[in-house]
Design a protein around this motif. Structure first.
Motif: not given
Length: 190
Positions: A37-43, A105-106, A162-163, A165-171
């Motif tokens: 699973v590919v994510h993104n983060i910035s802080l 997730s699924c 993709d896993i 949807p509706g809850r997360k938008t990354d990457p």
């Protein structure tokens, strides 16, 4: 093949800086690593290069450091690894363990993706282009992962969106999937 065998045995990507997170657990007994699973983060959000992501994954984020940090400082999450803007990698959790990156997730009919996936964060946001160094490093890591765990195939590399949807938008739309797929297909591991 030596690097893939090393990854399979130790759960650690070669050449990465190790910064162990306390936020992990054991994978279920019969689970097999079969998804990346590919994510993104910035802080802070939209800012790059500071120590805050590492602090966050290691439960050391100072809530007074930025107004946004007050809302997340007590959250316990992790990823297996983070690819910085310059392509360098920090690994937080052994791939043999269950990182806390996917949440509810699924993937297809398979639920609870943390049980069978590896989570890689890219330092970035949904709408700022990722760097060539990040794509190169991610492609190398994914190829190595596929060699170590053959159930991870190109069609089993997904975005967090993709896993969940509706809850997360990354990457996010800034991630160039066609470019990454072409790079992944062309890249060879030494």
């Amino acid at each position: 093949m030596a690097h893939a065998e090393q990854l399979k045995q130790t759960g650690r990507y070669p050449g990465c800086r190790w910064s162990p997170s306390p936020n992990f657990g054991s994978r279920p007994q019969n689970s097999k690593i079969s998804l990346l699973v590919v994510h993104n983060i910035s802080l802070p959000p939209g800012q790059f290069g500071g120590p805050e992501i590492e602090q966050f994954f290691c439960n050391q984020l100072d809530p007074a450091g930025h107004p946004y940090f007050e809302t997340i400082a007590s959250v316990q999450v992790s990823a297996h690894a983070l690819v910085r803007r310059d392509g360098s990698v920090i690994q937080f959790v052994s791939c043999l363990e269950r990182a806390w990156h996917a949440g509810r997730s699924c993937f297809g009919a398979e639920e609870e993706c943390n049980d069978f996936s590896i989570g890689i964060e890219l330092e970035g946001t949904d709408d700022i282009p990722y760097t060539p160094e990040q794509y190169q490093t991610l492609a190398s890591m994914v190829r190595l992962t596929m060699m170590a765990w053959p159930d991870v195939t190109p069609d089993r590399v997904a975005g967090h969106c993709d896993i969940a949807p509706g809850r997360k938008t990354d990457p996010g739309p800034a991630f160039d999937w066609p470019y990454f797929s072409a790079l992944l297909a062309d890249q060879e591991i030494a």
